[in-house]
Design a protein around this motif. Structure first.
Motif, mmCIF file in Angstrom:
data_model
loop_
_atom_site.group_PDB
_atom_site.id
_atom_site.type_symbol
_atom_site.label_atom_id
_atom_site.label_comp_id
_atom_site.label_asym_id
_atom_site.label_seq_id
_atom_site.Cartn_x
_atom_site.Cartn_y
_atom_site.Cartn_z
ATOM 1 N N ILE A 142 0.676 -1.689 -0.284
ATOM 2 C CA ILE A 142 0.382 0.126 0.213
ATOM 3 C C ILE A 142 0.530 1.294 -0.582
ATOM 4 C CG2 ILE A 142 -1.427 1.292 1.313
ATOM 5 C CD1 ILE A 142 -2.497 -1.245 2.437
ATOM 6 N N ILE A 143 0.910 2.177 -0.920
ATOM 7 C CA ILE A 143 1.711 3.044 -1.989
ATOM 8 C C ILE A 143 1.083 4.514 -0.741
ATOM 9 C CG2 ILE A 143 3.318 4.112 -2.487
ATOM 10 C CD1 ILE A 143 3.944 0.757 -2.793
ATOM 11 N N GLY A 144 1.837 5.398 -0.727
ATOM 12 C CA GLY A 144 1.603 6.510 -0.225
ATOM 13 C C GLY A 144 2.008 6.850 1.519
ATOM 14 N N LYS A 145 1.928 8.503 1.472
ATOM 15 C CA LYS A 145 2.900 9.100 2.329
ATOM 16 C C LYS A 145 1.638 10.274 3.042
ATOM 17 C CE LYS A 145 4.574 12.456 -0.158
ATOM 18 N NZ LYS A 145 6.328 13.612 0.160
ATOM 19 N N SER A 146 0.714 9.912 2.623
ATOM 20 C CA SER A 146 -0.502 11.345 3.301
ATOM 21 C C SER A 146 -0.817 11.025 4.472
ATOM 22 C CB SER A 146 -1.509 11.395 2.602
ATOM 23 O OG SER A 146 -2.065 10.240 2.514
ATOM 24 N N SER A 147 -1.429 11.702 5.200
ATOM 25 C CA SER A 147 -1.764 11.127 6.553
ATOM 26 C C SER A 147 -2.493 10.712 6.562
ATOM 27 C CB SER A 147 -1.993 12.802 7.562
ATOM 28 O OG SER A 147 -2.744 13.386 6.936
ATOM 29 N N GLU A 148 -3.875 10.740 5.707
ATOM 30 C CA GLU A 148 -4.894 10.089 4.830
ATOM 31 C C GLU A 148 -4.685 8.618 5.194
ATOM 32 O OE1 GLU A 148 -5.594 14.659 4.010
ATOM 33 O OE2 GLU A 148 -4.278 12.838 3.555
ATOM 34 N N ILE A 149 -4.087 8.324 4.591
ATOM 35 C CA ILE A 149 -4.066 6.781 4.143
ATOM 36 C C ILE A 149 -3.001 6.168 5.490
ATOM 37 C CG2 ILE A 149 -1.817 6.766 2.666
ATOM 38 C CD1 ILE A 149 -4.627 4.958 1.792
ATOM 39 N N LYS A 150 -2.687 7.048 5.872
ATOM 40 C CA LYS A 150 -1.507 6.566 6.976
ATOM 41 C C LYS A 150 -2.747 5.962 7.599
ATOM 42 C CE LYS A 150 3.603 8.547 6.512
ATOM 43 N NZ LYS A 150 4.683 9.185 6.865
ATOM 44 N N ASP A 318 0.333 12.044 -2.305
ATOM 45 C CA ASP A 318 0.624 10.679 -2.808
ATOM 46 C C ASP A 318 1.381 10.502 -4.175
ATOM 47 O OD1 ASP A 318 0.530 10.060 0.088
ATOM 48 O OD2 ASP A 318 -1.369 9.419 -0.238
ATOM 49 N N ILE A 319 0.370 11.111 -5.516
ATOM 50 C CA ILE A 319 0.414 11.027 -6.576
ATOM 51 C C ILE A 319 2.299 11.138 -6.923
ATOM 52 C CG2 ILE A 319 0.306 11.957 -8.496
ATOM 53 C CD1 ILE A 319 -2.065 12.944 -8.057
ATOM 54 N N PRO A 320 2.641 11.884 -6.037
ATOM 55 C CA PRO A 320 3.888 11.142 -6.729
ATOM 56 C C PRO A 320 4.730 9.757 -6.447
ATOM 57 C CG PRO A 320 4.582 13.721 -6.119
ATOM 58 C CD PRO A 320 2.571 13.005 -5.433
ATOM 59 N N SER A 342 7.574 14.117 -16.812
ATOM 60 C CA SER A 342 8.040 15.808 -17.193
ATOM 61 C C SER A 342 7.371 16.650 -15.198
ATOM 62 C CB SER A 342 7.612 16.177 -18.040
ATOM 63 O OG SER A 342 6.040 16.281 -18.049
ATOM 64 N N ASN A 343 7.492 18.030 -15.761
ATOM 65 C CA ASN A 343 6.561 18.710 -14.693
ATOM 66 C C ASN A 343 5.479 19.012 -14.697
ATOM 67 O OD1 ASN A 343 8.767 18.852 -12.263
ATOM 68 N ND2 ASN A 343 9.577 20.695 -13.088
ATOM 69 N N VAL A 344 5.535 19.205 -16.253
ATOM 70 C CA VAL A 344 3.979 19.276 -17.062
ATOM 71 C C VAL A 344 2.426 18.410 -16.393
ATOM 72 C CG1 VAL A 344 2.959 19.851 -18.949
ATOM 73 C CG2 VAL A 344 5.423 20.874 -18.734
ATOM 74 N N VAL A 345 3.955 16.962 -17.326
ATOM 75 C CA VAL A 345 2.729 15.870 -16.705
ATOM 76 C C VAL A 345 2.069 15.611 -15.218
ATOM 77 C CG1 VAL A 345 2.344 13.167 -16.702
ATOM 78 C CG2 VAL A 345 3.837 14.960 -18.631
ATOM 79 N N LEU A 346 2.972 16.311 -14.309
ATOM 80 C CA LEU A 346 2.208 16.053 -13.413
ATOM 81 C C LEU A 346 2.083 16.964 -12.087
ATOM 82 C CD1 LEU A 346 3.575 14.565 -10.002
ATOM 83 C CD2 LEU A 346 5.276 16.567 -9.893
ATOM 84 N N GLN A 347 2.109 17.828 -13.065
ATOM 85 C CA GLN A 347 0.792 19.201 -13.109
ATOM 86 C C GLN A 347 -0.420 18.999 -13.814
ATOM 87 O OE1 GLN A 347 2.357 23.319 -14.013
ATOM 88 N NE2 GLN A 347 3.264 23.070 -11.535
ATOM 89 N N PHE A 348 -0.093 18.386 -14.602
ATOM 90 C CA PHE A 348 -1.556 17.902 -15.307
ATOM 91 C C PHE A 348 -2.366 17.204 -14.376
ATOM 92 C CE2 PHE A 348 -3.749 14.439 -17.622
ATOM 93 C CZ PHE A 348 -4.800 15.503 -18.582
ATOM 94 N N PHE A 349 -1.600 15.725 -13.629
ATOM 95 C CA PHE A 349 -1.580 14.884 -12.764
ATOM 96 C C PHE A 349 -2.904 16.075 -11.527
ATOM 97 C CE2 PHE A 349 0.685 10.964 -14.324
ATOM 98 C CZ PHE A 349 -0.186 10.760 -15.459
ATOM 99 N N GLU A 350 -2.231 16.776 -10.917
ATOM 100 C CA GLU A 350 -2.318 17.037 -10.008
ATOM 101 C C GLU A 350 -3.720 18.278 -9.746
ATOM 102 O OE1 GLU A 350 0.939 18.545 -8.377
ATOM 103 O OE2 GLU A 350 1.721 17.120 -7.214
#
Length: 462
Positions: A142-150, A318-320, A342-350
């Motif tokens: 289970i992947i994630g570092k957010s407080s919600e998933i933890k 958690d997206i990255p 790329s940064n463009v793709v990351l921002q698009f995903f977010e």
């Protein structure tokens, strides 16, 4: 043949053709003389493939087995409720439950008729469920570092210490089965079967027999067969999308949970069971109860431990890490060496709402890596067409994205500008009320606050 005889003959032929069970008849030589529509559907064959041909030339039977039709024809015996597995002319496996009997004329056997019920689908499902006795995932997956998933992981780990029933609530694609497998894998039931059944995947007529088992003679074609609760003895059963299960079957499930006993369909014997039940629903259970998709008493029986799996739009941080995990997975599968997006793709995903959640994100990464040649970074042009197309529409819908701006600004800046303008517009419209703005945008309050911080958006006091 007079007119009445002709009409009766046509009537019989029409009835045979339209009846809801398979009918296959052979003559004294073993050649097919009747092969109705239902039988053709069950065996996925055309009339021309079978009619007037020797059964032995058309079908192939398992080792040490032969056609029940030919057995009845040769031995003159009636064969009742016998399961038979065989293969059509393309090698496709078929399983039926047959009632076969010979026809005599002038004291001699002249033909044999078989009435068949298709149980191919049930047979495959039974085999599939019997094979699935081990889990593939643990909490380490289970992947994630957010407080919600933890927080959810911590609660799920505490649930491994007991045998209480668990209800997992989450949208499609959030990873509900991954949590269920992890709970089983780290519990004291880990050496016993883990069996899963999607309640939305089958009609009521099939799923009842699969869950609770059947007794020979309970209905046409019924055979003695243990249900999933019996197969999961000592282990865990996962009932996926429980809110799709018929309300009447939910009542039977409740009785099984209360009494810790199961009774097969058509049977009178109560069979004690020791099974932990984990159920999932893909909507708010209160809504499911209100809309008569979930029994309230069953909900309380199952929700001893309740896990709410947050959707991806409520844990953007958690997206990255998810991207990194999926890139590594498909690098190994596709023999690639992609490093990142790329940064463009990351921002698009977010900027996406991700209705398909983590599963959708994984599919996008997989699809994008199918378009990569030797590049080490996933660029915007690698994304699936429907995502690139949606971005064009999004940009075109904003009056700020003029042709001159598109020429002078990079895509990263354009995306950030559009996102910022949209949020500021809705904040102004809702008088800087964070919760109402989040609802209007279709995202969570936490997600909105995360975006405002990233884009340096300040709440204007009105």
């Amino acid at each position: 043949m007079n007119h009445n005889e002709y009409m009766m003959k046509k009537l019989y032929e029409e009835i045979i053709e339209r009846v809801g069970v398979g009918i296959h008849a052979v003559n004294q030589e073993g050649k097919t003389i009747i092969y109705n529509k239902k039988m053709r559907e069950m065996e996925a064959m055309d009339k021309e493939d079978v009619l007037h041909k020797d059964v032995r030339d058309v079908f192939r039977f398992q080792e040490n087995q032969s056609s029940t039709l030919l057995k009845s024809l040769q031995n003159g015996e009636e064969i009742v409720n016998v399961k038979q597995t065989y293969f059509n002319n393309r090698g496709v496996e078929i399983t039926t439950v047959n009632n076969t009997f010979p026809l005599t004329m002038d004291g001699e056997i002249s033909a044999a008729v078989e009435i068949a019920t298709d149980v191919t689908r049930m047979e495959r499902l039974m085999r599939q469920n019997l094979r699935q006795t081990k889990t593939d995932f643990t909490f380490n997956h289970i992947i994630g570092k957010s407080s919600e998933i933890k927080e959810v992981i911590a609660l799920a780990k505490r649930a491994t210490r007991t045998n209480s029933n668990v209800l997992i609530i989450g949208e499609t694609g959030t990873g509900k089965e991954l949590f269920a497998q992890s709970i089983h894998a780290e519990s004291d039931r880990s050496d016993s079967p883990f069996i899963t059944q999607n309640c939305a995947a089958l009609p009521d007529t099939l799923i009842e027999g699969i869950l609770f088992g059947t007794t020979k003679g309970a209905f046409t074609g019924a055979i003695d067969s243990p249900g999933l609760f019996e197969q999961a003895q000592g282990g865990t059963i996962l009932l996926d999308e429980l809110n799709s299960l018929n309300i009447s079957l939910q009542a039977k499930l409740l009785r099984v949970l209360q009494e810790r006993k199961v009774r097969r369909i058509g049977g009178s014997k109560e069979i004690p069971i020791d099974v932990r039940v984990i159920a999932t629903v893909n909507e708010d259970p209160i809504d499911a109860i209100s809309n008569n998709r979930l029994r309230k008493d069953l909900y309380y029986r199952l929700a001893v431990v309740t896990l709410f799996i947050p959707p991806l739009r409520e844990r953007y941080e958690d997206i990255p890490v998810l991207i990194k995990e999926f890139i590594q997975k498909y690098n190994e599968l596709f023999k690639l060496n992609v490093k990142s997006v790329s940064n463009v793709v990351l921002q698009f995903f977010e900027a996406q709402s991700w209705p398909g959640n983590v599963r959708e994100l994984e599919h996008v990464i997989e699809a994008s890596m199918n378009l990569v040649n030797y590049e080490q970074v996933i660029e915007f042009d690698h994304l699936p067409y429907q995502y690139r197309k949606s971005e064009v529409k999004m940009a075109a819908s904003s009056p700020e994205f003029t042709e001159s701006m598109e020429e002078t600004m990079g895509l990263t800046d354009q995306l950030a500008l559009f996102e910022k303008q949209t949020i500021e517009h809705y904040l102004h419209k809702h008088h800087s009320h964070i919760t109402n703005t989040a609802i209007a945008l279709g995202i969570s309050r936490q997600s909105l606050q995360y975006r405002m911080k990233r884009l340096d958006i300040r709440v204007q006091k009105i």
